[in-house]
Design an enzyme around this catalytic site. Structure first.
Site, PDB file in Angstrom:
ATOM      1  N   PRO A 120       0.828  -1.211   0.000  1.00 44.57           N
ATOM      2  CA  PRO A 120       0.000   0.000   0.000  1.00 44.57           C
ATOM      3  C   PRO A 120       0.865   1.264   0.000  1.00 44.57           C
ATOM      4  O   PRO A 120       2.041   1.236   0.376  1.00 44.57           O
ATOM      5  CB  PRO A 120      -0.772  -0.099   1.322  1.00 44.57           C
ATOM      6  CG  PRO A 120      -0.569  -1.501   1.793  1.00 44.57           C
ATOM      7  CD  PRO A 120       0.759  -1.923   1.270  1.00 44.57           C
ATOM      8  N   SER A 156     -10.991  -1.580   2.505  1.00 45.50           N
ATOM      9  CA  SER A 156     -10.422  -1.552   3.839  1.00 45.50           C
ATOM     10  C   SER A 156     -10.569  -0.164   4.457  1.00 45.50           C
ATOM     11  O   SER A 156     -10.344   0.842   3.787  1.00 45.50           O
ATOM     12  CB  SER A 156      -8.934  -1.903   3.755  1.00 45.50           C
ATOM     13  OG  SER A 156      -8.361  -1.919   5.027  1.00 45.50           O
ATOM     14  N   SER A 207     -23.319   2.526  12.602  1.00 46.77           N
ATOM     15  CA  SER A 207     -21.865   2.360  12.532  1.00 46.77           C
ATOM     16  C   SER A 207     -21.339   3.053  11.272  1.00 46.77           C
ATOM     17  O   SER A 207     -21.790   2.747  10.163  1.00 46.77           O
ATOM     18  CB  SER A 207     -21.533   0.863  12.475  1.00 46.77           C
ATOM     19  OG  SER A 207     -20.408   0.643  11.663  1.00 46.77           O
ATOM     20  N   SER A 254     -11.405  -5.911   5.079  1.00 44.35           N
ATOM     21  CA  SER A 254     -10.479  -6.473   6.063  1.00 44.35           C
ATOM     22  C   SER A 254     -10.934  -6.166   7.478  1.00 44.35           C
ATOM     23  O   SER A 254     -11.422  -5.077   7.754  1.00 44.35           O
ATOM     24  CB  SER A 254      -9.086  -5.856   5.908  1.00 44.35           C
ATOM     25  OG  SER A 254      -8.805  -5.633   4.580  1.00 44.35           O
TER      26      SER A 254
END
Length: 621
Positions: free
Chosen positions: A119, A550, A427, A453
């Site tokens: 990344p 992610s 959330s 993830s």
């Protein structure tokens, strides 16, 4: 993250509505008391696996897969045998998954690490435009990383807690002084910090030339910012030539190609010593040449690409050693960030380190600089044979193809941040995941396998689990969103609730993905043939993650980015701040169906429409 057909893997971040809290106490005392990663019940995983297929495959395929699953689960059958073997492995090891995961997800993968697994992180643009500013910034950054390292060395790094439970801190001890080493069929990762005399130098690369910079005084104290500045200036001044062979670009190649070139490179004693010095260094700092100027709206896209691959052989792709776990990148034009090799660690330790360094750099310098003259940093020499030159040329060509291949879009969504879904008792992570589902559905009129993830750091040596974000409930919501007759808000709430439940199960070691991987790995070790359930088209379809996502939350206003997991997919990383959200979306240009710009636009519209939806509901209540 699962070893898919392409063997690509990506980064992760804890995803939980709960905040991670740091508490000062000795982290390694905790390691022993952490629970072991459980093996979930076989029937639970198989039932959840079948449920995850429902939105993705046809009735016909589902019937076939159910038959295979019944066979796999029959009493005394292959499923029970594999489960027992896996439970035995769990009893005998610290973590039944971590070694398999490291191998299958990273070290066995033969794709280049640049763009495919490593990344990039983009830091906010700095306001310098010259070498003085660049060197000053790099000096402070190095001092900040050394400050972080002092906590690692003295084991005073605060333990992180999630929902009152301590998290595994092991990854923090793997990111410094480590490096990936290429092998002909499988790579290895070496941590040089473990030993009597751990290395005391970093590597600095400028104009493709590598230098060893000792960052500690003879009394063991770290160099001050002023001392580092003086040393970086010496490095800069002795690497002005821009026509040097970019040896570092070799590390961006396909792993088998690099493995062969590596063995060839280190046959020469000088080259071998230079390579070892880079591998053993605490971390690497890349002093980049300025990139071509672009418009303000294109700036973040360009910098994200620069952090992932360096922009091509004409620019900064040779100013890297991609096998190095941590490489901080500081451009002369104010662009800065880092890239990291993914095998030793996930996003959280990296982002925690970034937050620490950014914090450190804000403090004013109070340390008096000792007036000792410092030795000239050593330049690393490479003897370039015609064969190595040929390898370098090939790596340049491949890198330039990859650079043209990757489309990177950074979306700074400024209408609202995580405070908005929280105000509706939702959330933020699940809310953003549903926005991604909606964006994809609107673009393609169908849903796709989606990977998010989740951290397994509640367990000893825990790495990651996957949340399968596409559910029957998410599909019902996305279909209803543009249908005026449907009760959309209730469907959104339901989809978010299911996502929260899946997240909770994943972080508590009850996910589907890694258990299925464990059963498959066990079968490879124990059986003569792979069970049918793993050869089934449904298995291939459901692990072909077109959306690879992610959440990487940080205090710093940064964004992480990574390439897609599959050729016809997207890589999406996001950092939800209080009042805005940073997204990075990537896709491959060679795939006609994918378009990062278009998906980003659909994503922005989806986020706005979901806000409108919730506000309308609030008004009517």
């Amino acid at each position: 993250f699962l070893e898919t057909q392409t063997g690509l893997v990506k980064p992760c971040r804890r995803l939980s509505p709960l905040p991670v809290v740091q508490i000062s106490e000795r982290p390694l005392v905790h390691q022993e008391s952490l629970p072991k990663l459980p093996v979930p019940p076989l029937k639970q995983t198989c039932a959840r696996y079948l449920a995850s297929l429902e939105p993705l495959i046809s009735e016909e395929e589902m019937t076939h897969t159910r038959e295979l699953m019944d066979d796999f689960l029959r009493p005394g059958g292959v499923g029970e045998r594999l489960q027992k073997s896996l439970e035995r492995r769990a009893r005998k090891t610290d973590n039944w998954l971590s070694d398999w995961w490291m191998q299958s997800a990273y070290l066995d993968s033969r794709m280049p690490v640049a763009m495919y697994t490593s990344p990039g992180v983009v830091l906010p643009k700095m306001h310098f435009q010259d070498r003085q500013g660049q060197i000053r910034f790099a000096s402070k950054l190095i001092a900040g990383v050394l400050d972080f390292k002092s906590m690692i060395d003295s084991e005073t790094l605060p333990v992180e807690y999630l929902g009152g439970k301590p998290l595994c801190m092991d990854q923090y001890y793997q990111v410094l002084t480590s490096c990936r080493i290429p092998g002909p069929k499988r790579d290895t990762v070496v941590n040089y910090a473990i030993g009597k005399t751990p290395p005391s130098h970093i590597t600095v690369v400028h104009n493709f030339q590598f230098f060893v910079l000792d960052v500690y005084n003879s009394d063991g104290s770290p160099l001050t910012v002023d001392q580092i500045y003086v040393q970086l200036e010496k490095i800069w001044n002795s690497s002005l030539q821009t026509n040097k062979e970019p040896v570092g670009i070799l590390t961006s190649n396909h792993r088998n190609t690099w493995g062969k070139a590596y063995n060839n490179l280190i046959k020469d004693k000088t080259n071998k010593e230079s390579v070892r010095a880079i591998q053993k260094s605490i971390f690497t700092v890349c002093l980049d040449a300025p990139m071509p100027r672009v418009s303000d709206e294109m700036y973040h896209n360009k910098v994200a690409a620069q952090m992932l691959h360096g922009g091509g052989s004409r620019w900064n792709s040779g100013n890297r050693w991609f096998d190095k776990t941590l490489q901080f990148i500081v451009g002369e034009d104010g662009s800065c960030g880092l890239t990291y090799e993914h095998a030793p660690a996930e996003g959280p330790p990296i982002v925690f380190l970034v937050d620490h360094v950014v914090d450190y750099m804000k403090r004013s310098e109070t340390v008096r600089t000792p007036m000792i003259p410092l030795p000239m940093p050593q330049k690393l020499r490479f003897n370039i044979t015609p064969e190595i030159k040929k390898d370098i040329e090939k790596a340049k060509q491949n890198m330039n193809i990859m650079v043209h291949e990757l489309d990177v879009r950074v979306l700074n969504f400024t209408n609202y941040g995580r405070k908005f879904p929280k105000s509706h008792k939702m959330s933020p992570d699940a809310f953003i995941q549903m926005a991604l589902q909606l964006a994809y559905y609107r673009m393609y009129q169908t849903c796709c396998p989606t990977y998010e993830s989740a951290s397994l750091r509640m367990f000893r040596l825990g790495r990651t689990e996957a949340i399968r974000s596409t559910t029957t409930e998410s599909l019902q919501f996305t279909k209803a969103m543009d249908d005026p007759s449907k009760h959309k808000a209730a469907l959104l709430e339901k989809a978010i609730k299911v996502h929260r439940e899946h997240t909770h199960m994943a972080i508590h070691g009850q996910g589907i993905e890694r258990h299925m991987l464990g059963l498959k790995m066990m079968a490879i070790e124990d059986l003569t043939s792979l069970p049918e359930i793993f050869m089934d088209t449904s298995f291939a379809v459901s692990t072909h993650f077109n959306l690879y996502t992610s959440q990487v939350g940080s205090k710093t206003d940064c964004v992480m980015c990574f390439g897609p997991m599959v050729p016809d997919g997207y890589g999406i990383c996001y950092n939800p701040m209080d009042d805005h959200i940073n997204f990075a979306v990537t896709a491959f240009n060679s795939c006609e169906e994918t378009n990062a710009t278009k998906l980003s636009q659909f994503l922005e519209d989806s986020l706005l429409d979901m806000k409108t939806l919730l506000e309308q509901v609030s008004k009517t209540q």
